[in-house]
Design an enzyme around this catalytic site. Structure first.
Site, PDB file in Angstrom:
ATOM      1  N   GLU A 161      22.543  16.474  -7.569  1.00  0.00           N
ATOM      2  CA  GLU A 161      23.938  16.146  -7.838  1.00  0.00           C
ATOM      3  C   GLU A 161      24.162  15.900  -9.323  1.00  0.00           C
ATOM      4  O   GLU A 161      23.215  15.731 -10.098  1.00  0.00           O
ATOM      5  CB  GLU A 161      24.323  14.902  -7.036  1.00  0.00           C
ATOM      6  N   GLY A 180      21.778  19.342   3.696  1.00  0.00           N
ATOM      7  CA  GLY A 180      22.612  20.519   3.861  1.00  0.00           C
ATOM      8  C   GLY A 180      23.587  20.338   5.007  1.00  0.00           C
ATOM      9  O   GLY A 180      23.383  19.505   5.894  1.00  0.00           O
ATOM     10  N   LYS A 184      22.497   6.600   5.628  1.00  0.00           N
ATOM     11  CA  LYS A 184      21.245   5.831   5.474  1.00  0.00           C
ATOM     12  C   LYS A 184      21.439   4.603   4.595  1.00  0.00           C
ATOM     13  O   LYS A 184      20.844   3.565   4.835  1.00  0.00           O
ATOM     14  CB  LYS A 184      20.135   6.691   4.881  1.00  0.00           C
ATOM     15  N   LYS A 236      15.677   5.593   3.412  1.00  0.00           N
ATOM     16  CA  LYS A 236      15.178   6.249   4.621  1.00  0.00           C
ATOM     17  C   LYS A 236      13.878   5.622   5.108  1.00  0.00           C
ATOM     18  O   LYS A 236      13.706   5.381   6.309  1.00  0.00           O
ATOM     19  CB  LYS A 236      14.983   7.737   4.346  1.00  0.00           C
ATOM     20  N   GLY A 245      17.424  14.647   7.612  1.00  0.00           N
ATOM     21  CA  GLY A 245      18.413  15.643   8.036  1.00  0.00           C
ATOM     22  C   GLY A 245      18.205  16.172   9.432  1.00  0.00           C
ATOM     23  O   GLY A 245      18.294  15.434  10.414  1.00  0.00           O
TER      24      GLY A 245
END
Lengths: 438, 438
Positions: B190, B302, B105, B205, B134
């Site tokens: 993260e 994921g 993205k 996005k 996703g």
């Protein structure tokens, strides 16, 4: 490039919506499709009535053949409905080399195999996004968006009339018959609501969805179909106390032994998004191995929501009809020579959990008898609710509500027969299937 | 027909998922695509690490050129991420006539225009379903499923990390910093979570989604971006009492004067389905003129959920690459020569409603002053909540919560500046935007 030419068969609710959306958004649609999309002519039984929708600029014909045999027309939209005339016209359009767009779930559920075979033969597209869940692009999601996945199950609220009725029954604590009248008055239910309230419309749709999900032929005739006409407000209320909502679901699920294909009232945990889909809205829940659970929600009926799907199909045909017909998106998601012969399971072999309501004599040992029968049949109990004795009745009876874990339906039938035969069980046992959908 | 050959650039989380899904479901995918889809070779920095995923049967290379320049390869999947190397490789793959599938993205949000132009020039497809939300096929829904519509607005939970954090803050009444640590421990955030928590990922996005919805170029650089780092548990709790939930939304909306493009914490009525999307799940709400409101829900990140979208793109390319490139589904939904120049509105011109929390001295006339300023600026009040005096503090101060009706943000800025300057306003005013989404 010259606009693609469309012949419109039928100018009722969805036909009018299609005409209006195409006209209102013609510029936006042309920017997307790369070509204009024009209604060349409209077939209607009454020219006068059609003129009220399409005005004077569009040709109106009373002989559908003038559309089907017209070499200027590229795409035929079938919005007549029903099985007979619609089928004849769709087959003739295909034979004439036209691409076809239809919203007719009944037609596809019953004659889909024959129609798709003819289309393949002629190398034309048959698009039917509008046939399931109206404006929600669920056919596209299943056929193209989730192609990476082994789809495990699908459960959908795919009939707005029944969802409206169930929502009202819960909100107002009313029984089915009362709410149906209100729904008819408000236009959410038709004068003859049989197809909706008996689950037939939902079964047409889930049969199509099942084929696309699992790569099998459309097999409406093998679906188990149970409507909402016998539901009572009491059970909606009991279920609510146990954390469940009642929805009419179309369900199809892959098992080791075959495919489940069924429409029936279903209890769903209140916390699931799909349990909170209210009124005439539709929603389809899909569980697949790679993506997990996904949900698609929107308006499942109505003039412009359905037209949204019809016009999206027109744009698809415009964009993609030049692709190699042997690899182009297959009608039923899977290549026709790759369809599986996986059997549709009879309802007795379906695996689900249950809500049971038993009206029992309020005396010692009754509960032991009932739970004993369930234990004997290997059915384990998830929750049990015993209501205080009903004083008004002046009799010694009470409601026992049992939620079971998953079991094979045939075994539950045996258990219910044994329980029903007990002299202490005073009324027909109410049984509603329950799905966790997680 | 010989299987279509794929070169895979990157074998990290999504790359491994893609490899595994393709292998596990190869038979089902072949039945859908009409051809096998095979990983021809994999580019990885460490051959050893790649071998742990792909085993010994697949060629692993450490020079991406061996994939890009290989004439046997039809499709290149870019899963490296970032702007630099990824861009070079994608441009080279296009130049070599390969179709490209990417989940990147950031790359498309910043260099999309250039990449799509190059692809058009070469007549190849660039597919990027995995770049937004996703596994939810939202690009396909917008670009193909809703083509009949004039899209009015889109509001999405399109970053799982921040939705997880906000869900936890609400459920446990904790502040941002505490929950972030937990999210990092659980792998939902993260080690360097900046792009997620500051809203940058969501802005990438929503910039892509905005382009596809409205037929404008991707304009990430013009998006208003505000993260969740300054949110306090108190505001989540106050909002809850007023019937609202706090979500980080990516929003894009068509106005008469231009397009709104913004990411910020947003209060949403608790009864909306999207308000009940919890944890790391994603959901995108679309409002369009024909279909009304529709919602798309699922896993937004994921390994396998993202792979689901990557592989769906592979199937799309396999099915559709033979279609006439001038009419085939355009990369950004609209034909490249039909893009509009509608401006992106600066945040000061955005129209929304607001939640305000003011800590004020508990004395006569304070509320009159505040409501007087709002009235003067033409901002009307929807709800007002005054908290009882905070006794613990031993001071005479209290929280006033105000919900406004819609107003232009610039006017609200002026009102806040005036209120902030009042001596009776004791702390920085908290301001959270609110959307009804109906």
């Amino acid at each position: 490039m010259k606009p693609i030419q469309v012949g419109l068969l039928g100018i009722g609710t969805v036909g009018s919506g299609t005409f209006n959306v195409l006209r209102r958004n013609q510029e936006e649609i042309r920017r997307r499709a790369g070509r204009g999309i024009e209604i060349h002519s409209v077939f209607a039984r009454s020219i006068e009535r059609a003129r009220k929708v399409v005005g004077d600029d569009v040709k109106v014909v009373t002989d559908a053949n003038e559309i089907i045999s017209n070499p200027e027309i590229d795409i035929v939209i079938e919005l007549i409905g029903g099985y007979e005339i619609a089928k004849t016209l769709v087959m003739q359009a295909i034979a004439a080399g036209k691409h076809v767009v239809t919203a007719n779930k009944a037609l596809l559920a019953v004659h889909g195999t024959e129609i798709f075979a003819a289309a393949r033969e002629k190398g034309v597209m048959v698009a039917f996004e509008a046939a399931v869940a109206g404006g929600i692009p669920i056919i596209k999601a299943l056929r193209e968006g989730l192609t990476a996945n082994r789809i495990e199950w699908i459960a959908g609220i795919i009939n707005g009339t029944t969802n409206f009725i169930l929502s009202e029954m819960r909100a107002k604590g009313l029984d089915f018959a009362v709410v149906l009248k209100e729904a008819q008055r408000l236009g959410y239910a038709e004068a003859d609501p049989t197809f909706d309230i008996e689950g037939v419309d939902a079964a047409h749709k889930v049969a199509i969805v099942s084929a696309i999900a699992f790569g099998v032929p459309v097999q409406f005739e093998k679906a188990y179909v149970e409507g909402i006409t016998k539901l009572q407000a009491a059970d909606i209320s009991y279920a609510e106390q146990l954390g469940y909502r009642l929805k009419l679901l179309g369900i199809t699920r892959r098992r080791d032994t075959g495919i489940e294909l069924r429409v029936h009232p279903t209890l769903v945990p209140s916390k699931r998004l799909i349990a909170n889909v209210e009124g005439a809205m539709n929603a389809v829940l899909v569980h697949a191995d790679a993506v997990g659970t996904s949900l698609y929600y929107g308006k499942g009926a109505g003039s412009e929501p359905t037209a949204s799907a019809v016009v999206a199909d027109l744009v698809d045909v415009t964009r993609l009809h030049t692709a190699d017909p042997h690899h182009r998106v297959p009608h039923l998601a899977f290549q026709h020579d790759s369809l599986a012969t996986t059997p549709i399971l009879p309802i007795e072999e379906v695996v689900t959990s249950f809500y049971l309501r038993l009206q029992v004599a309020d005396q010692a040992g009754v509960l032991a008898r009932i739970t004993g029968i369930l234990a004997e049949k290997g059915i384990s109990i998830d929750a049990l609710l015993q209501r205080p004795q009903d004083a008004d009745e002046g009799q010694s009876k009470t409601d026992v509500i049992i939620m079971t874990h998953e079991t094979v339906e045939g075994r539950m039938n045996e258990a219910i027969a044994l329980m029903q035969a007990l002299p202490t069980v005073l009324a027909p046992i109410v049984r509603i299937r329950k799905e966790e959908l997680n």
